[in-house]
Design a protein around this motif. Structure first.
Motif, short mmCIF file in Angstrom:
data_model
loop_
_atom_site.label_atom_id
_atom_site.label_comp_id
_atom_site.label_asym_id
_atom_site.label_seq_id
_atom_site.Cartn_x
_atom_site.Cartn_y
_atom_site.Cartn_z
N ASN A 138 10.52 -0.21 0.02
CA ASN A 138 11.00 -1.27 -0.77
C ASN A 138 9.94 -2.07 -1.66
O ASN A 138 8.99 -2.60 -0.98
CB ASN A 138 11.49 -2.30 0.36
CG ASN A 138 11.77 -3.69 -0.20
OD1 ASN A 138 12.19 -3.84 -1.26
ND2 ASN A 138 12.10 -4.87 0.43
N ASP A 139 10.04 -1.88 -3.02
CA ASP A 139 8.67 -2.53 -3.96
C ASP A 139 8.48 -3.92 -3.66
O ASP A 139 7.55 -4.46 -3.96
CB ASP A 139 8.91 -2.02 -5.22
CG ASP A 139 8.81 -0.41 -5.14
OD1 ASP A 139 8.04 0.16 -4.43
OD2 ASP A 139 9.26 0.31 -6.24
N SER A 140 9.60 -4.72 -3.08
CA SER A 140 9.59 -6.22 -3.18
C SER A 140 9.27 -6.58 -1.99
O SER A 140 8.92 -7.96 -1.63
CB SER A 140 10.98 -6.63 -3.44
OG SER A 140 11.98 -6.56 -2.60
N TYR A 141 8.81 -5.69 -0.81
CA TYR A 141 8.42 -6.35 0.41
C TYR A 141 6.99 -6.98 0.46
O TYR A 141 6.09 -6.61 -0.14
CB TYR A 141 8.26 -5.08 1.21
CG TYR A 141 7.71 -5.25 2.57
CD1 TYR A 141 8.28 -6.15 3.86
CD2 TYR A 141 6.15 -4.83 2.90
CE1 TYR A 141 7.77 -6.18 4.90
CE2 TYR A 141 5.69 -5.22 4.16
CZ TYR A 141 6.38 -5.66 5.09
OH TYR A 141 5.69 -5.97 6.37
N LYS A 142 6.84 -8.07 1.36
CA LYS A 142 5.91 -8.99 1.37
C LYS A 142 5.60 -9.20 2.81
O LYS A 142 6.63 -10.06 3.26
CB LYS A 142 5.91 -10.26 0.54
CG LYS A 142 5.76 -9.85 -0.87
CD LYS A 142 5.63 -11.22 -1.57
CE LYS A 142 5.63 -11.14 -3.15
NZ LYS A 142 5.45 -12.41 -4.00
N GLY A 143 4.81 -8.53 3.50
CA GLY A 143 4.58 -8.58 4.91
C GLY A 143 3.31 -8.18 5.38
O GLY A 143 2.58 -7.41 4.48
N PHE A 144 3.00 -7.81 6.83
CA PHE A 144 1.86 -7.04 7.29
C PHE A 144 1.91 -5.67 7.22
O PHE A 144 1.04 -5.05 7.33
CB PHE A 144 1.67 -7.63 8.57
CG PHE A 144 2.71 -7.28 9.68
CD1 PHE A 144 2.79 -5.92 10.06
CD2 PHE A 144 3.53 -8.17 10.19
CE1 PHE A 144 3.81 -5.80 11.08
CE2 PHE A 144 4.45 -7.88 11.08
CZ PHE A 144 4.71 -6.53 11.47
N ALA A 145 3.18 -5.03 6.95
CA ALA A 145 3.29 -3.51 6.97
C ALA A 145 2.41 -2.77 6.11
O ALA A 145 2.79 -2.96 4.74
CB ALA A 145 4.57 -3.00 7.32
N ASP A 146 1.49 -1.88 6.45
CA ASP A 146 0.78 -1.16 5.59
C ASP A 146 1.51 0.36 5.52
O ASP A 146 0.90 1.13 6.20
CB ASP A 146 -0.57 -1.03 5.89
CG ASP A 146 -1.46 -0.21 5.14
OD1 ASP A 146 -1.08 0.06 3.99
OD2 ASP A 146 -2.78 0.19 5.50
N ARG A 147 2.32 0.48 4.54
CA ARG A 147 3.21 1.62 4.57
C ARG A 147 2.53 2.94 4.29
O ARG A 147 1.55 2.83 3.07
CB ARG A 147 4.16 1.57 3.58
CG ARG A 147 5.47 0.60 4.26
CD ARG A 147 6.25 0.04 2.81
NE ARG A 147 5.58 -0.65 2.13
CZ ARG A 147 6.03 -1.39 1.13
NH1 ARG A 147 7.46 -1.45 0.95
NH2 ARG A 147 5.36 -2.25 0.31
N ARG A 148 2.31 3.92 5.00
CA ARG A 148 1.32 5.26 4.59
C ARG A 148 2.36 6.41 4.13
O ARG A 148 1.74 7.46 4.18
CB ARG A 148 0.71 5.72 6.09
CG ARG A 148 0.11 4.77 6.76
CD ARG A 148 -0.37 4.93 7.89
NE ARG A 148 -1.45 3.74 8.69
CZ ARG A 148 -2.70 3.61 8.58
NH1 ARG A 148 -3.37 4.72 8.07
NH2 ARG A 148 -3.31 2.56 9.24
#
Length: 520
Positions: free
Chosen positions: A205-215
């Motif tokens: 989800n390119d609009s996500y803003k949060g702490f998850a650092d997607r690998r």
């Protein structure tokens, strides 16, 4: 607030060679296998394993970054109690948040998301978690205030559950459930495609803003009916990782050396997931205290753990599992070792004729392939005592849930993965007129005295007395019979990194931690 971590991961098969952990997307999405399919896609209707999907596609105000055991801001920029009594909780949203459809996430959307849970009050939904919530107030676009009707130091943990996922007001009605198979969320991934009971395709989800650092950029979750098929798919490289539902025989096989396991890794971790029996007072036999006590006196938990689960689970003698502040062994303290003679005396003293007819229900596809074997073992133990005549019945999870919510089952099996890592969450969800079991259990000493008193205290080490008193009441009533505490096993292909850090304190997989190893 002090909490005990729910998981400590231990790698059983190491040896990554000269490999790094940066994701390579050339091989396509990472594919996760599980036997735990969602029962619904609407957060207002789910207080179950559907949360495993929700954690990755929806967003909550608070959640658990890798390694955290207390909630941290996610959609929120900050959250805190603003009074001395833990009754007013304020959150400020991050700037520029949007749902995956482009709609703005503001304080009104947060209020809508929480209010609809209580308004809809779905029998299978998480409204029971919001018992302390009086109202939600909006102050401007980014400030939300939760007014509680009593002190509740556990409220931040409630907001961190996937049951409190934020949803787009235009797509999720205020007083009814969403009816299609779509999801409009703001989590790390979007739901690209969904085939109920078969698979969910997630993309970044390119609009996500949060702490998850997607690998990784994409994950596909495949849903299996049994462990054997899932492990076969892992060995055939049709999936990369297994999550929920590994059967004991498959775990033992994966632990052994051999050609079948070449290129595979197994991670074992402790878990606070539990398995237990529920007695429904609507049934004449299950309503008899002596019958419940006699069952408790006969059940051999150690035999279940060893014979059925090959010691991949541990016997449990309290609804609160080991590893959490307040855990006891009250059932063992009161009943001791299994003893059919004592059980006979209990029934005789109460004037209950034997054999006692009991019907036990279990789900065929929720907790793994060993569930049927477990209930056959329980039936054998009860009937070998010559005190019971047991009938076994079963249903797939989706219809099983409907049945127990309607009170159809005299005695039924349930599993519980914690909403948050606190003893409160192994007591509160099961008591009161409205609870997670659909079986009213009014016990005012717990709901009106012990739990409210414990929730006034931020330091959970200071509420052991209240928590243990509540557990003693549960033992005395024997309405809930704990059986075993699980361990967490994740099997993966050797080119997958992150399995050991992918579980949050509720043992929900954060799929963004998974990646493919690449050469340095």
């Amino acid at each position: 607030m002090q909490r005990v971590a729910a998981i400590v991961s231990i790698s059983l098969v190491a040896g990554c060679g000269l490999l790094g952990e940066e994701s390579s997307d050339d091989a396509g999405p990472i594919v996760v296998g599980t036997t735990s399919a969602p029962s619904t896609l609407d957060p207002a209707a789910a207080w179950d394993g559907s949360w495993e999907l929700f954690r990755n596609v929806y967003q909550t105000l608070l959640a658990y970054p890798n390694g955290a055991t207390t909630p941290q801001p996610d959609a929120a920029k900050s959250c805190e109690f603003v009074d001395a009594n833990s009754q007013t909780y304020r959150c400020e949203l991050r700037e520029g948040l949007t749902f995956s459809n482009g709609d703005k996430i503001d304080a009104a959307a947060v209020k809508h998301s929480i209010d609809r849970i209580k308004a809809i009050n779905a029998p299978t939904g998480p409204a029971g978690l919001l018992g302390s919530l009086e109202r939600v107030e909006v102050k401007g676009d980014r400030e939300v205030v939760f007014r509680l009707n009593k002190p509740d130091a556990t409220f931040p943990f409630v907001l961190a559950t996937p049951g409190m996922s934020l949803v787009a007001p235009d797509d999720y009605p205020a007083r009814s459930l969403r009816e299609d198979d779509g999801i409009v969320g703001s989590g790390p991934y979007r739901l690209e495609a969904y085939d109920e009971g078969k698979q969910a395709e997630l993309v970044r989800n390119d609009s996500y803003k949060g702490f998850a650092d997607r690998r990784n950029d994409a994950v596909t979750i495949r849903y299996f009916q049994d462990s054997g098929e899932m492990v076969k798919a892992l060995r055939g490289k049709q999936i990369d990782v297994t999550y929920q539902g590994l059967a004991a025989d498959d775990i033992v096989a994966l632990e052994s050396e051999g050609a079948d396991n070449e290129g595979l890794e197994l991670v074992e971790g402790s878990s606070t997931n539990i398995n237990y029996l529920v007695f429904n007072p609507k049934d004449p036999m299950a309503n008899e205290l002596a019958v419940r006590q006699a069952v408790a006196q006969v059940i051999d938990r150690a035999a279940i753990a060893h014979k059925v689960y090959k010691d991949t689970v541990d016997p449990l003698y309290s609804m609160v599992p080991k590893g959490l502040t307040g855990h006891t062994t009250k059932f063992f303290d009161d009943y001791g070792d299994p003893d059919p003679a004592k059980a006979r005396d209990i029934l005789s003293d109460a004037g209950v004729e034997t054999p006692v007819p009991l019907t036990l229900w279990y789900t065929t596809d929720r907790y793994g392939s060993d569930t049927a074997l477990e209930f056959k073992e329980i039936k054998a133990q009860l009937e070998d005592s010559e005190l019971f005549e047991v009938t076994l019945k079963s249903r797939p999870w989706k219809t099983y849930v409907v049945g127990y919510q309607k009170g159809e089952y005299p005695v039924f099996g349930r599993g519980w993965a914690p909403d948050f890592p606190d003893a409160d969450n192994f007591i509160a969800p099961f008591v009161g007129e409205q609870n997670a079991l659909g079986t009213p259990y009014p016990v005012k000493q717990i709901t009106d005295v012990l739990l409210p008193r414990s929730r006034e205290e931020d330091d959970r080490a200071n509420v052991v007395e209240e928590l243990q008193a509540a557990q003693q009441i549960l033992v005395d009533d024997a309405r809930l019979l704990p059986l075993w505490q699980g361990k967490q096993y994740i099997a993966s292909n050797e080119d997958i990194s992150g399995a050991e850090r992918a579980l949050d304190p509720s043992t929900i997989m954060m799929v963004w931690e998974l990646s493919r190893k690449t050469s340095w």
